[in-house]
Design a protein around this motif. Structure first.
Motif, short mmCIF file in Angstrom:
data_model
loop_
_atom_site.label_atom_id
_atom_site.label_comp_id
_atom_site.label_asym_id
_atom_site.label_seq_id
_atom_site.Cartn_x
_atom_site.Cartn_y
_atom_site.Cartn_z
N SER A 69 3.13 -36.81 16.53
CA SER A 69 5.11 -37.17 16.13
C SER A 69 4.82 -38.31 17.41
O SER A 69 5.13 -38.11 18.20
N ILE A 70 5.25 -39.44 16.42
CA ILE A 70 6.47 -40.37 17.07
C ILE A 70 7.69 -39.83 16.93
O ILE A 70 8.07 -40.03 15.76
N ASN A 74 16.32 -42.11 22.16
CA ASN A 74 17.18 -41.75 22.03
C ASN A 74 17.71 -40.09 21.05
O ASN A 74 18.60 -39.56 21.28
N THR A 75 17.57 -40.32 19.96
CA THR A 75 18.12 -39.32 19.05
C THR A 75 16.82 -38.07 18.87
O THR A 75 17.31 -36.97 18.15
N GLY A 76 15.63 -38.48 18.58
CA GLY A 76 14.61 -37.58 18.58
C GLY A 76 14.30 -37.31 17.07
O GLY A 76 13.45 -36.43 16.77
N ASP A 77 15.20 -38.27 16.49
CA ASP A 77 14.09 -38.04 14.79
C ASP A 77 12.63 -38.73 15.09
O ASP A 77 12.77 -40.01 15.95
N ILE A 78 12.40 -38.30 13.64
CA ILE A 78 10.68 -38.43 13.63
C ILE A 78 11.09 -40.08 13.29
O ILE A 78 11.24 -40.16 12.22
N LYS A 79 10.23 -40.91 14.05
CA LYS A 79 9.33 -42.01 13.07
C LYS A 79 8.12 -41.64 12.34
O LYS A 79 8.23 -42.14 10.97
N THR A 101 9.92 -45.55 7.07
CA THR A 101 11.97 -46.90 6.90
C THR A 101 12.61 -46.18 7.76
O THR A 101 12.88 -46.02 8.34
N ALA A 102 13.29 -47.28 7.04
CA ALA A 102 14.67 -47.16 8.62
C ALA A 102 15.56 -45.96 8.29
O ALA A 102 15.81 -45.59 9.47
N THR A 103 15.41 -45.42 7.34
CA THR A 103 16.01 -43.73 7.06
C THR A 103 14.77 -42.66 6.83
O THR A 103 15.67 -41.36 6.70
N ALA A 104 13.84 -43.24 6.60
CA ALA A 104 13.08 -41.57 6.63
C ALA A 104 11.50 -41.55 7.55
O ALA A 104 10.81 -42.90 7.86
N ALA A 105 11.34 -40.41 8.01
CA ALA A 105 10.03 -40.40 9.00
C ALA A 105 8.74 -40.35 7.92
O ALA A 105 8.70 -40.05 6.35
N GLY A 106 7.82 -41.05 8.34
CA GLY A 106 6.61 -40.78 7.61
C GLY A 106 5.80 -39.78 7.70
O GLY A 106 5.71 -39.49 9.05
N SER A 139 -0.11 -51.11 7.47
CA SER A 139 1.26 -50.57 6.98
C SER A 139 2.62 -49.54 6.90
O SER A 139 3.50 -49.93 7.16
N TYR A 140 2.02 -48.22 7.78
CA TYR A 140 2.22 -47.38 8.55
C TYR A 140 2.98 -47.77 10.25
O TYR A 140 3.78 -46.88 10.27
N MET A 141 3.01 -48.74 10.46
CA MET A 141 3.31 -49.23 11.86
C MET A 141 4.07 -50.29 11.65
O MET A 141 4.41 -50.90 12.68
N GLU A 142 4.66 -50.40 10.60
CA GLU A 142 5.63 -51.03 10.27
C GLU A 142 6.81 -50.98 10.40
O GLU A 142 7.59 -51.77 10.93
N PHE A 143 7.40 -49.40 11.61
CA PHE A 143 8.88 -48.94 11.97
C PHE A 143 8.89 -50.48 13.02
O PHE A 143 8.79 -51.07 13.14
N GLU A 144 10.30 -49.97 12.80
CA GLU A 144 11.27 -50.62 14.47
C GLU A 144 10.46 -51.22 15.08
O GLU A 144 9.75 -50.09 15.53
N ALA A 145 9.90 -52.52 15.30
CA ALA A 145 9.75 -52.29 17.64
C ALA A 145 10.39 -51.23 18.37
O ALA A 145 12.25 -51.42 18.38
N GLY A 146 9.92 -51.06 19.12
CA GLY A 146 11.09 -50.10 20.30
C GLY A 146 10.50 -49.34 20.94
O GLY A 146 9.09 -49.44 20.97
N ASN A 147 11.01 -48.40 21.71
CA ASN A 147 10.59 -47.52 23.08
C ASN A 147 10.88 -45.96 21.68
O ASN A 147 11.86 -45.93 21.84
N TYR A 148 9.64 -45.76 22.11
CA TYR A 148 9.57 -44.23 21.54
C TYR A 148 9.28 -42.60 22.52
O TYR A 148 8.13 -43.11 23.59
N SER A 149 8.70 -41.61 22.04
CA SER A 149 8.60 -40.14 22.97
C SER A 149 7.44 -40.03 22.18
O SER A 149 7.27 -40.23 20.25
N TYR A 150 5.63 -39.22 22.16
CA TYR A 150 5.55 -38.76 21.17
C TYR A 150 4.70 -37.52 21.69
O TYR A 150 4.93 -37.82 23.43
#
Length: 185
Positions: A69-70, A74-79, A101-106, A139-150
């Motif tokens: 899981s990625i 900041n929010t812990g929301d799954i990307k 997408t910007a609003t839904a985890a994949g 296509s699954y790696m096109e979410f917003e660039a930035g720093n995440y945790s996994y």
């Protein structure tokens, strides 16, 4: 006498990937038992009941499953959630895949073992190669660039009637670098 103990075996491994590129990661897997000098075979099928023979009634009942899981730092929301073709005694199919997408985890499971392309492939762990291969389409790696945790968790269930053991093997930062060329899939 020890005044603390840790049962946490997870290893920190920080990952950097590129937005919009196919993500491929191969991990070497060895058996943690010091008496075994071979790779860890993660391709076995559960046994029936709480002991007994291999349960060949369903290909879903594998001993090992892996989930990665990625999440937003900041929010812990799954990307993005990545799975082996079988996880939690259920079959995942390409119809369950959901591009983030910007609003839904994949969720990405791959195309199932019948097509030979599961997202997290354990088939090589039984050979001398001892590899877990993770492959995610661009296509699954096109979410917003930035720093995440996994983290990467392994589900182990040897017997059908016993609870599964969940162990985190890896964790860390997942940095997704921005891509200049967008939508190349």
């Amino acid at each position: 006498m020890a005044d603390s103990i840790s049962t946490d075996i997870a290893v920190q491994l920080d990952i950097t990937a590129r937005q919009g590129d196919t993500f491929v990661l191969e991990l070497s897997v060895t058996d943690p038992d010091p008496a075994v000098t071979d790779t860890l075979d993660m391709t076995g099928v559960q046994h029936t009941g709480s002991s007994g023979s291999t349960d060949s009634s369903s290909a879903e009942k594998v001993m090992y499953g892996v989930k990665m899981s990625i999440a937003d730092v900041n929010t812990g929301d799954i990307k993005l959630n990545l799975f082996t073709a079988y996880y939690g005694d259920q079959t995942f199919q390409s119809s369950n895949n959901n591009v983030p997408t910007a609003t839904a985890a994949g969720n990405y499971y791959g195309f199932g073992v019948n097509a030979g392309q599961p997202c997290i492939d354990l088939s090589a762990t039984s050979s001398a190669a001892g590899k877990i291969k993770i492959k995610v389409p661009a296509s699954y790696m096109e979410f917003e660039a930035g720093n995440y945790s996994y983290d990467l968790q392994v589900r182990y269930k040897e017997y059908e009637d016993l609870d599964a053991e969940i162990t985190t093997w890896l964790f860390g930062t997942f940095k997704l670098n921005a891509d200049v060329t967008q939508g190349t899939t």
